[in-house]
Design a protein around this motif. Structure first.
Motif, short mmCIF file in Angstrom:
data_model
loop_
_atom_site.label_atom_id
_atom_site.label_comp_id
_atom_site.label_asym_id
_atom_site.label_seq_id
_atom_site.Cartn_x
_atom_site.Cartn_y
_atom_site.Cartn_z
N ALA A 1 0.84 -1.21 0.00
CA ALA A 1 0.00 0.00 0.00
C ALA A 1 0.87 1.25 0.00
N THR A 2 1.94 1.23 0.78
CA THR A 2 2.85 2.37 0.83
C THR A 2 3.54 2.55 -0.52
N ASP A 3 3.99 1.44 -1.11
CA ASP A 3 4.63 1.50 -2.42
C ASP A 3 3.66 2.01 -3.49
N LEU A 4 2.43 1.54 -3.42
CA LEU A 4 1.41 1.96 -4.37
C LEU A 4 1.17 3.46 -4.27
N LEU A 5 1.07 3.96 -3.07
CA LEU A 5 0.85 5.39 -2.86
C LEU A 5 2.04 6.21 -3.38
N GLN A 6 3.24 5.74 -3.09
CA GLN A 6 4.45 6.41 -3.56
C GLN A 6 4.50 6.46 -5.08
N ASP A 7 4.19 5.31 -5.72
CA ASP A 7 4.16 5.27 -7.19
C ASP A 7 3.12 6.23 -7.75
N ASP B 1 -6.06 19.03 -15.00
CA ASP B 1 -6.92 20.21 -15.15
C ASP B 1 -7.05 20.86 -13.77
N ARG B 2 -6.44 22.00 -13.58
CA ARG B 2 -6.41 22.65 -12.26
C ARG B 2 -7.78 23.11 -11.79
N ASN B 3 -8.77 23.13 -12.66
CA ASN B 3 -10.13 23.49 -12.26
C ASN B 3 -10.90 22.30 -11.70
N ALA B 4 -10.38 21.09 -11.89
CA ALA B 4 -11.03 19.88 -11.41
C ALA B 4 -10.47 19.49 -10.04
N PRO B 5 -11.26 18.78 -9.24
CA PRO B 5 -10.74 18.32 -7.95
C PRO B 5 -9.62 17.28 -8.17
N PRO B 6 -8.61 17.29 -7.34
CA PRO B 6 -7.47 16.39 -7.55
C PRO B 6 -7.75 14.92 -7.20
N LEU B 7 -8.68 14.66 -6.30
CA LEU B 7 -8.90 13.29 -5.84
C LEU B 7 -9.26 12.31 -6.96
N PRO B 8 -10.21 12.62 -7.82
CA PRO B 8 -10.52 11.65 -8.89
C PRO B 8 -9.33 11.39 -9.82
N TRP B 9 -8.58 12.43 -10.12
CA TRP B 9 -7.42 12.27 -11.00
C TRP B 9 -6.38 11.36 -10.33
N LEU B 10 -6.07 11.64 -9.06
CA LEU B 10 -5.09 10.82 -8.34
C LEU B 10 -5.61 9.40 -8.12
N ARG C 1 -4.97 2.50 -11.64
CA ARG C 1 -4.23 1.95 -12.78
C ARG C 1 -2.91 1.33 -12.33
N ARG C 2 -2.24 1.97 -11.39
CA ARG C 2 -0.97 1.43 -10.88
C ARG C 2 -1.21 0.13 -10.14
N PHE C 3 -2.31 0.04 -9.37
CA PHE C 3 -2.63 -1.20 -8.67
C PHE C 3 -2.87 -2.34 -9.67
N LEU C 4 -3.60 -2.06 -10.74
CA LEU C 4 -3.83 -3.08 -11.76
C LEU C 4 -2.52 -3.52 -12.40
N ASP C 5 -1.61 -2.58 -12.60
CA ASP C 5 -0.28 -2.94 -13.12
C ASP C 5 0.43 -3.89 -12.16
N MET C 6 0.32 -3.61 -10.84
CA MET C 6 0.95 -4.48 -9.83
C MET C 6 0.35 -5.88 -9.89
#
Length: 164
Positions: free
Chosen positions: A24-30, A43-52, A58-63
């Motif tokens: 989980a820590t590695d996933l967050l760091q990645d 897009d700086r007008n959009a909330p960051p949570l959905p983008w992150l 996607r990174r979890f699926l890669d793992m």
């Protein structure tokens, strides 16, 4: 922004449940690393949570895809993670993959089959269920019990001085 970080961390822990705790820590760091590299696309007008969150998912699926390609590594990693009840890290460091598979051979057949299909062949619960003719939930139960028994066998071997 702190709420965003907390929610991402929670999502990472949720996705990585049942895996090595450091995943989980590695996933967050990645996720943060990739977000930093792709910040120009945000897009700086959009909330960051959905983008992150999409980067994290996607990174979890890669793992997961990586784990499927290297199933033997997954078993040894899960056994190398020391816990307070499992004993000191030095005990786990003394085992080879050969020791683990010898211990798997000592398991009852119903457990041995599930461990081999999951950890050696990398099959999904549904595939194991179909191949063995048992419910998928039974696959999970047997795998849990098999790994617990495997841990006991390996620790017993260490107590008797048999770890190589």
């Amino acid at each position: 922004m702190a709420l965003c970080e907390a929610r991402l961390e929670e999502k990472a822990r949720f996705l990585c449940r049942g895996r090595n705790p450091s995943d989980a820590t590695d996933l967050l760091q990645d996720t943060y690393e990739r977000a930093f590299r792709a910040f120009h696309t945000y897009d700086r007008n959009a909330p960051p949570l959905p983008w992150l969150a999409s980067i994290l998912t996607r990174r979890f699926l890669d793992m997961c895809r990586q784990d499927k390609r290297h199933p033997q590594q997954q078993l040894t990693e899960s056994l190398d993670v020391p816990s307070e009840e499992a004993g000191p890290a030095e005990v786990w460091a003394g085992y080879t993959l050969e020791d683990v598979w010898r211990a798997v051979d000592l398991l009852p057949e119903e457990f041995r089959d599930v461990v081999r299909l999951k950890d050696m062949e990398g099959l999904a619960y549904a595939e194991i269920s179909q191949r063995l003719g048992i419910p998928a939930m039974t696959v999970g139960t047997r795998l849990f019990r098999a790994r617990k028994k495997l841990k006991e066998l390996l620790l017993k071997k260490a107590e008797t001085g048999g770890a190589s």
